[in-house]
Write an enzyme that holds these catalytic residues in place. Structure first.
Site, PDB file in Angstrom:
ATOM      1  N   HIS A 226       0.817  -1.222   0.000  1.00  0.00           N
ATOM      2  CA  HIS A 226       0.000   0.000   0.000  1.00  0.00           C
ATOM      3  C   HIS A 226       0.851   1.272   0.000  1.00  0.00           C
ATOM      4  CE1 HIS A 226       0.396  -0.014   4.531  1.00  0.00           C
ATOM      5  NE2 HIS A 226       0.424   1.283   4.316  1.00  0.00           N
ATOM      6  N   ASP A 271      -0.866  -7.459   1.310  1.00  0.00           N
ATOM      7  CA  ASP A 271      -0.208  -6.154   1.443  1.00  0.00           C
ATOM      8  C   ASP A 271       1.291  -6.354   1.670  1.00  0.00           C
ATOM      9  OD1 ASP A 271       0.255  -3.473   1.675  1.00  0.00           O
ATOM     10  OD2 ASP A 271      -0.673  -3.254   3.660  1.00  0.00           O
ATOM     11  N   SER A 367       3.943   2.355   8.381  1.00  0.00           N
ATOM     12  CA  SER A 367       3.559   1.396   7.348  1.00  0.00           C
ATOM     13  C   SER A 367       4.764   0.793   6.649  1.00  0.00           C
ATOM     14  CB  SER A 367       2.677   2.083   6.303  1.00  0.00           C
ATOM     15  OG  SER A 367       1.410   2.377   6.823  1.00  0.00           O
TER      16      SER A 367
END
Length: 417
Positions: A226, A271, A367
């Site tokens: 992502h 992901d 992230s």
């Protein structure tokens, strides 16, 4: 009758200045004596490192011994380390011996050879050659223990501190305590120190921190798909290394970005991505790779893990410039998917981790960064990739990570690792 005025004898009273001077001198001498004693008892000692190898006579080499992630590799290494440790603990070197570590298991013929590093601490005044002779004498007495037959090498090699660092940083997952073969293991506070997490990467978009990543070889970084939804041009990205995002130790351009072809931005499934660096990095004490787990490695609920990154400290806050660390615990998918949690949104390729109170969690800017665990030999494995969660640090809402074991084959297909 005349009586002369009595005179005060100078021998009966001391000048206050002289008293103070004598006290100061006495205290100083005592302090100096104590200091010298401490110096000779403690600071007079230094660490000595040695390398040797051992032929395991009754174990055949298999592919399972090719990676420190396997149960077979870990078990055999621990048996060898235990055997060597016991030998020194029962010898006249028991007070000098600190620790031993199997650096590598390799094939020789059909058998196994273990490359081993050993650490001792002895007085600087001791004869280094004599210590080496005593070590060799103990190793020569090794024969068998617990059905393990060992033939020690005929010689051992002295290592400098730098030699030892060079050897141990070639091994995956080594933090500073392993690189120095220290008995201490300290992870405290929230701000990481230089070298604490040497595999941590900052992936920067146009030279601004955007996502975290994990160094898994000298050329590849593991991260989240992502991170590249809106910006997938490698020329816009760089990877930096070190605890600071604004003054990194190293900056390397990105050559290629390989995101999972089936990444789903709605369900957040798959992901995962790998980033190829423009050039290989040289492993040092402060920059080297983490271990990848075996696909079959079991991640136990309630086991301790650590998440690291430069994400914001509160939901909606700004990212930070110095690397942060947080201790969390693995949460089972069943608990994570309860109605009070994520109500079934956590898929098989995902992993939950947090604390019951919600006080420690990954947040925006983390992230793609690593969730790591330590094995029994002090090697660190990346078990998760920071993926998603509801806000940050809320009770019953742990962080959700990409489960690395579920994508072990995919990583191998993309990188050859």
């Amino acid at each position: 009758m005349y009586r002369p005025r009595s005179m005060v004898s100078p021998s009966r009273f001391f000048n206050p200045f002289m008293v103070a001077l004598i006290v100061i001198i006495t205290v100083g001498l005592l302090a100096m004596t104590a200091g010298l004693l401490i110096h000779f008892l403690a600071f007079d000692k230094r660490a000595y490192f040695y390398h040797s190898n051992f032929h395991i006579l009754n174990v055949d080499y298999t592919e399972a011994l090719n990676s420190p992630a396997t149960h077979e590799y870990r078990t055999l290494s621990e048996r060898i380390e235990s055997m060597i440790t016991d030998a020194f603990r029962e010898s006249n070197l028991r007070s000098e011996f600190i620790r031993t570590h199997v650096v590598k298991l390799r094939k020789e013929g059909s058998g196994v050879v273990a490359d081993v590093v050993m650490k001792f601490r002895s007085s600087k005044r001791n004869n280094k050659k004599a210590i080496k002779t005593r070590i060799q004498s103990v190793l020569q007495r090794l024969s068998s223990s617990g059905n393990l037959e060992i033939a020690p090498s005929n010689g051992i090699t002295s290592l400098t501190d730098q030699d030892t660092e060079n050897v141990l940083t070639q091994e995956c997952g080594a933090r500073p305590d392993l690189i120095t073969l220290s008995e201490e293991r300290i992870i405290g506070g929230t701000q990481a120190e230089t070298g604490d997490w040497p595999w941590q990467v900052s992936l920067q978009l146009n030279n601004v921190h955007h996502c975290g990543g994990t160094l898994i070889s000298n050329l590849w970084v593991l991260t989240a798909a992502h991170c590249f939804r809106s910006y997938s041009n490698p020329q816009q990205w760089t990877a930096t290394f070190g605890v600071s995002t604004i003054s990194p130790r190293l900056r390397v351009r990105v050559r290629a970005i390989l995101a999972h072809a089936e990444y789903n931005s709605i369900t957040r499934d798959n992901d995962i991505a790998v980033v190829q660096l423009d050039r290989p990095v040289t492993f040092t004490r402060n920059i080297h790779r983490v271990c990848l787990p075996a696909a079959t490695q079991n991640i136990m609920p309630d086991s301790v893990a650590y998440v690291t990154g430069w994400g914001s400290l509160t939901y909606g806050g700004n990212t930070v410039t110095n690397l942060q660390q947080g201790e969390v615990r693995i949460v089972s998918s069943e608990v994570c998917n309860e109605p009070a949690g994520y109500g079934g949104s956590v898929l098989p390729g995902m992993l939950c981790a947090g604390v019951r109170s919600g006080a420690v969690d990954a947040c925006q800017g983390d992230s793609g960064g690593p969730l790591v665990q330590e094995d029994t030999r002090r090697l660190w494995f990346v078990v998760g990739i920071v993926s998603w969660g509801y806000q940050c640090g809320l009770p019953n809402k742990p962080g959700v990570y990409t489960r690395v074991t579920a994508y072990r084959n995919w990583i191998r297909q993309q990188t050859g690792i």
